[in-house]
Design a protein around this motif. Sequence first.
Motif, PDB file in Angstrom:
ATOM      1  N   ILE A 128     -11.691  13.346  -3.203  1.00 38.09           N
ATOM      2  CA  ILE A 128     -12.737  12.959  -4.152  1.00 38.09           C
ATOM      3  C   ILE A 128     -12.276  11.675  -4.829  1.00 38.09           C
ATOM      4  CG2 ILE A 128     -13.981  13.638  -6.229  1.00 38.09           C
ATOM      5  CD1 ILE A 128     -13.618  16.551  -5.390  1.00 38.09           C
ATOM      6  N   PRO A 129     -13.072  10.609  -4.804  1.00 37.56           N
ATOM      7  CA  PRO A 129     -12.609   9.273  -5.214  1.00 37.56           C
ATOM      8  C   PRO A 129     -11.843   9.184  -6.527  1.00 37.56           C
ATOM      9  CG  PRO A 129     -14.742   9.087  -4.197  1.00 37.56           C
ATOM     10  CD  PRO A 129     -14.435  10.561  -4.256  1.00 37.56           C
ATOM     11  N   ILE A 130     -12.229   9.904  -7.579  1.00 35.38           N
ATOM     12  CA  ILE A 130     -11.528   9.719  -8.852  1.00 35.38           C
ATOM     13  C   ILE A 130     -10.255  10.556  -8.937  1.00 35.38           C
ATOM     14  CG2 ILE A 130     -13.617   9.111 -10.084  1.00 35.38           C
ATOM     15  CD1 ILE A 130     -13.687  11.909 -11.239  1.00 35.38           C
ATOM     16  N   LEU A 131     -10.003  11.376  -7.926  1.00 33.47           N
ATOM     17  CA  LEU A 131      -8.769  12.162  -7.887  1.00 33.47           C
ATOM     18  C   LEU A 131      -7.722  11.444  -7.039  1.00 33.47           C
ATOM     19  CD1 LEU A 131     -10.213  15.774  -7.417  1.00 33.47           C
ATOM     20  CD2 LEU A 131      -9.526  14.647  -9.546  1.00 33.47           C
ATOM     21  N   ASP A 132      -6.488  11.935  -7.092  1.00 37.63           N
ATOM     22  CA  ASP A 132      -5.410  11.315  -6.320  1.00 37.63           C
ATOM     23  C   ASP A 132      -5.733  11.294  -4.833  1.00 37.63           C
ATOM     24  OD1 ASP A 132      -3.876  10.886  -8.598  1.00 37.63           O
ATOM     25  OD2 ASP A 132      -2.964  12.871  -8.498  1.00 37.63           O
ATOM     26  N   GLY A 133      -6.337  12.378  -4.338  1.00 36.78           N
ATOM     27  CA  GLY A 133      -6.686  12.435  -2.918  1.00 36.78           C
ATOM     28  C   GLY A 133      -7.666  11.345  -2.524  1.00 36.78           C
ATOM     29  N   GLY A 134      -8.603  11.015  -3.404  1.00 36.86           N
ATOM     30  CA  GLY A 134      -9.546   9.942  -3.112  1.00 36.86           C
ATOM     31  C   GLY A 134      -8.865   8.590  -3.026  1.00 36.86           C
ATOM     32  N   HIS A 135      -7.916   8.335  -3.938  1.00 37.55           N
ATOM     33  CA  HIS A 135      -7.164   7.081  -3.885  1.00 37.55           C
ATOM     34  C   HIS A 135      -6.353   6.989  -2.586  1.00 37.55           C
ATOM     35  CE1 HIS A 135      -8.250   5.803  -7.859  1.00 37.55           C
ATOM     36  NE2 HIS A 135      -7.839   6.949  -8.398  1.00 37.55           N
ATOM     37  N   LEU A 136      -5.811   8.107  -2.149  1.00 38.56           N
ATOM     38  CA  LEU A 136      -5.040   8.103  -0.901  1.00 38.56           C
ATOM     39  C   LEU A 136      -5.929   7.765   0.291  1.00 38.56           C
ATOM     40  CD1 LEU A 136      -2.765  11.228  -1.483  1.00 38.56           C
ATOM     41  CD2 LEU A 136      -2.052   8.832  -1.479  1.00 38.56           C
ATOM     42  N   VAL A 137      -7.186   8.224   0.252  1.00 42.34           N
ATOM     43  CA  VAL A 137      -8.130   7.867   1.316  1.00 42.34           C
ATOM     44  C   VAL A 137      -8.363   6.357   1.324  1.00 42.34           C
ATOM     45  CG1 VAL A 137     -10.521   8.081   2.108  1.00 42.34           C
ATOM     46  CG2 VAL A 137      -9.269  10.113   1.355  1.00 42.34           C
ATOM     47  N   TYR A 138      -8.526   5.772   0.138  1.00 44.22           N
ATOM     48  CA  TYR A 138      -8.698   4.316   0.046  1.00 44.22           C
ATOM     49  C   TYR A 138      -7.488   3.590   0.624  1.00 44.22           C
ATOM     50  CZ  TYR A 138     -12.729   4.867  -3.098  1.00 44.22           C
ATOM     51  OH  TYR A 138     -13.950   5.169  -3.634  1.00 44.22           O
ATOM     52  N   TYR A 139      -6.294   4.068   0.308  1.00 47.40           N
ATOM     53  CA  TYR A 139      -5.083   3.415   0.801  1.00 47.40           C
ATOM     54  C   TYR A 139      -4.963   3.554   2.314  1.00 47.40           C
ATOM     55  CZ  TYR A 139      -3.841   3.423  -4.153  1.00 47.40           C
ATOM     56  OH  TYR A 139      -3.847   3.246  -5.511  1.00 47.40           O
ATOM     57  N   LEU A 140      -5.416   4.691   2.843  1.00 48.32           N
ATOM     58  CA  LEU A 140      -5.396   4.869   4.297  1.00 48.32           C
ATOM     59  C   LEU A 140      -6.338   3.860   4.962  1.00 48.32           C
ATOM     60  CD1 LEU A 140      -4.573   6.462   6.825  1.00 48.32           C
ATOM     61  CD2 LEU A 140      -6.462   8.044   6.350  1.00 48.32           C
ATOM     62  N   VAL A 149       0.826  -1.208   0.000  1.00 49.81           N
ATOM     63  CA  VAL A 149       0.000   0.000   0.000  1.00 49.81           C
ATOM     64  C   VAL A 149       0.864   1.264   0.000  1.00 49.81           C
ATOM     65  CG1 VAL A 149      -0.245   0.056   2.527  1.00 49.81           C
ATOM     66  CG2 VAL A 149      -2.009   1.087   1.059  1.00 49.81           C
ATOM     67  N   TRP A 150       2.029   1.221   0.664  1.00 43.06           N
ATOM     68  CA  TRP A 150       2.853   2.427   0.727  1.00 43.06           C
ATOM     69  C   TRP A 150       3.425   2.769  -0.651  1.00 43.06           C
ATOM     70  CZ3 TRP A 150       7.956   2.841  -0.654  1.00 43.06           C
ATOM     71  CH2 TRP A 150       8.704   1.671  -0.744  1.00 43.06           C
ATOM     72  N   LYS A 151       3.682   1.753  -1.474  1.00 47.88           N
ATOM     73  CA  LYS A 151       4.197   2.011  -2.820  1.00 47.88           C
ATOM     74  C   LYS A 151       3.101   2.603  -3.703  1.00 47.88           C
ATOM     75  CE  LYS A 151       8.027  -1.276  -3.080  1.00 47.88           C
ATOM     76  NZ  LYS A 151       8.680  -2.342  -3.869  1.00 47.88           N
ATOM     77  N   ARG A 152       1.897   2.058  -3.593  1.00 46.43           N
ATOM     78  CA  ARG A 152       0.801   2.626  -4.379  1.00 46.43           C
ATOM     79  C   ARG A 152       0.498   4.063  -3.954  1.00 46.43           C
ATOM     80  NH1 ARG A 152      -3.620  -1.113  -2.973  1.00 46.43           N
ATOM     81  NH2 ARG A 152      -2.146  -2.300  -1.709  1.00 46.43           N
ATOM     82  N   ALA A 153       0.582   4.318  -2.638  1.00 50.27           N
ATOM     83  CA  ALA A 153       0.357   5.682  -2.144  1.00 50.27           C
ATOM     84  C   ALA A 153       1.449   6.625  -2.648  1.00 50.27           C
ATOM     85  CB  ALA A 153       0.307   5.680  -0.625  1.00 50.27           C
ATOM     86  N   ALA A 154       2.696   6.141  -2.657  1.00 48.12           N
ATOM     87  CA  ALA A 154       3.811   6.974  -3.124  1.00 48.12           C
ATOM     88  C   ALA A 154       3.642   7.322  -4.601  1.00 48.12           C
ATOM     89  CB  ALA A 154       5.135   6.250  -2.892  1.00 48.12           C
ATOM     90  N   ILE A 155       3.213   6.337  -5.403  1.00 54.94           N
ATOM     91  CA  ILE A 155       2.993   6.584  -6.834  1.00 54.94           C
ATOM     92  C   ILE A 155       1.857   7.586  -7.026  1.00 54.94           C
ATOM     93  CG2 ILE A 155       2.213   5.510  -8.986  1.00 54.94           C
ATOM     94  CD1 ILE A 155       3.604   2.914  -7.963  1.00 54.94           C
ATOM     95  N   THR A 156       0.821   7.457  -6.226  1.00 52.25           N
ATOM     96  CA  THR A 156      -0.340   8.341  -6.341  1.00 52.25           C
ATOM     97  C   THR A 156       0.003   9.781  -5.964  1.00 52.25           C
ATOM     98  OG1 THR A 156      -1.849   6.512  -5.885  1.00 52.25           O
ATOM     99  CG2 THR A 156      -2.697   8.741  -5.532  1.00 52.25           C
ATOM    100  N   ILE A 157       0.722   9.940  -4.871  1.00 49.28           N
ATOM    101  CA  ILE A 157       1.030  11.292  -4.394  1.00 49.28           C
ATOM    102  C   ILE A 157       2.122  11.961  -5.234  1.00 49.28           C
ATOM    103  CG2 ILE A 157       2.915  10.863  -2.744  1.00 49.28           C
ATOM    104  CD1 ILE A 157       1.336  12.601  -0.744  1.00 49.28           C
ATOM    105  N   LYS A 177      -7.441  -1.244   7.993  1.00 46.77           N
ATOM    106  CA  LYS A 177      -8.220  -2.490   8.101  1.00 46.77           C
ATOM    107  C   LYS A 177      -7.475  -3.732   7.619  1.00 46.77           C
ATOM    108  CE  LYS A 177     -11.785  -3.052   5.280  1.00 46.77           C
ATOM    109  NZ  LYS A 177     -11.540  -4.017   4.201  1.00 46.77           N
ATOM    110  N   GLY A 178      -6.362  -3.532   6.935  1.00 47.88           N
ATOM    111  CA  GLY A 178      -5.536  -4.654   6.530  1.00 47.88           C
ATOM    112  C   GLY A 178      -5.923  -5.292   5.216  1.00 47.88           C
ATOM    113  N   SER A 179      -6.928  -4.736   4.533  1.00 46.72           N
ATOM    114  CA  SER A 179      -7.324  -5.265   3.229  1.00 46.72           C
ATOM    115  C   SER A 179      -7.929  -4.134   2.406  1.00 46.72           C
ATOM    116  CB  SER A 179      -8.342  -6.402   3.404  1.00 46.72           C
ATOM    117  OG  SER A 179      -9.518  -5.922   4.027  1.00 46.72           O
ATOM    118  N   PRO A 180      -7.873  -4.274   1.076  1.00 46.16           N
ATOM    119  CA  PRO A 180      -8.416  -3.198   0.232  1.00 46.16           C
ATOM    120  C   PRO A 180      -9.920  -3.038   0.424  1.00 46.16           C
ATOM    121  CG  PRO A 180      -7.022  -4.703  -1.027  1.00 46.16           C
ATOM    122  CD  PRO A 180      -7.273  -5.351   0.289  1.00 46.16           C
ATOM    123  N   VAL A 181     -10.436  -1.865   0.098  1.00 52.78           N
ATOM    124  CA  VAL A 181     -11.881  -1.659   0.114  1.00 52.78           C
ATOM    125  C   VAL A 181     -12.500  -2.533  -0.974  1.00 52.78           C
ATOM    126  CG1 VAL A 181     -11.694   0.689   1.009  1.00 52.78           C
ATOM    127  CG2 VAL A 181     -11.737   0.316  -1.458  1.00 52.78           C
TER     128      VAL A 181
END
Length: 450
Positions: free
Chosen positions: A395-407, A94-102, A412-416
């Motif tokens: 907002i879900p389709i923006l980078d900030g929304g993806h970061l919320v999903y990763y948080l 998740v940290w790699k996906r968050a890094a790519i997103t941000i 919770k230990g698993s993807p939404v």
Amino acid sequence: MINFFGSIWWLLVTLGILVTFHEFGHFWVARRLGVKVLRFSIGFGKPLWKRIGKDGTEYVIAAIPLGGYVKFLDSRETELVGDEIAQDFNKKPVWKRAAITIAGPAANLLFTLVALWAMFVIGKPDYQPIVGRVQGIAAQSGFVDGDRLVQIGATPVTTWTDATLTLVTAAIDRHPVDVKVIDPSGSPQTRRLDLSKIEAGKNETAAMRATGLVPKQFQMPIVGTLEKNGPAEKAGLQVRDEIRAVNGKPTPDWEAMVLAIRGESSAGAPLALTVRRGDETVNLSVQARQDTEKNGEKVWRLGLGAPADAPYDALLRYGPLDAIPAAWRETVNLTTQTLGMLKRMLIGTASLNNLSGVISIAEYANVSAQKGIAWFIQFLALISLSLCIMNLLPIPILDGGHLVYYLIESIKGSPVSERVLIAGQYAGLVLLAALMGLALFNDIMRQLPS
């Protein structure tokens, strides 16, 4: 028509540069973290140009230049085998996906810093923060003609642009603000500008005018327009001439010039004008014309008008090293102001009319480009910072929304779930469409006669 095509061109330049930087941020970090990039696209829709790079990525310039995207290898979209499994974006921690997103917004922030550094090194022409005329609230607060603004609240002021940006925020809040000035005698003073007196319901532009502070440069007796075959043109006056005196009477500002022309004019008696033209002083003789106003009043005129803008009298410039902290301070200041304006719009103290869309961006791009390279670079920095902040909104389709999903995933230990992802996409699309629609509506309303 020239302005229309100029606006289109500079909009394309602006979006081309900033979208490329944003998407390159995602691309660069993804490659460094072992994710395969399938497509790097500037624009959406039908490709106008494309090629496959040695890295296997398809590089595309598409027909609709209002954004871009980077497409990663993703096991949710296709079945992967062999080496592809290790390059799957969806299977990265998740940290790699968050890094790519941000990385996209971070690239825009980095661009802002570098652009502002370049602006300071090149030097941006501007206006000195000197008051030319006080009226209304400023007059009631003790300001006088000739005050040089030094600090507004806690914000230092070096140019009139600085003063305007800070005053707009203070005017929206309707709070009294302490303003440090150097008065015409050279003495430091602190004056309290009581902005609580601004009437409720005024928009930001009207509230700014209500402060009662008018820059000196826009009061200068400089010729902006000449009536064809009017008295001034016949006498040899030229656009950008500065009228220093009328019949020997000094004219320090436009109002004094008008009063001198009306007071000294008479039939058959030409006026002696002392004119500053570039580095020269020119003496001209002109016979004023008497006109009758609609109310029947007779006035003397020369057939000239004030300029839409005034010559710059300041240059904001730093050396390459000093420009580094200056760019950082300016980035922090602009970020604070932008976030503050977003907050004010959310709570209702600032109008949603402040949202601007592609039409306004195109117009501002063209205007800043006409002002010179430093102004255009500053414009690019402002839009880049806006893209950074906008993309970080949750907002879900923006980078900030993806970061919320990763948080959420990291907690919770698993993807939404897929269901949540799809619902978020629809909600995000609706919200983003509403924001874009409002911005476009504001743009259209600005084009209509007031």
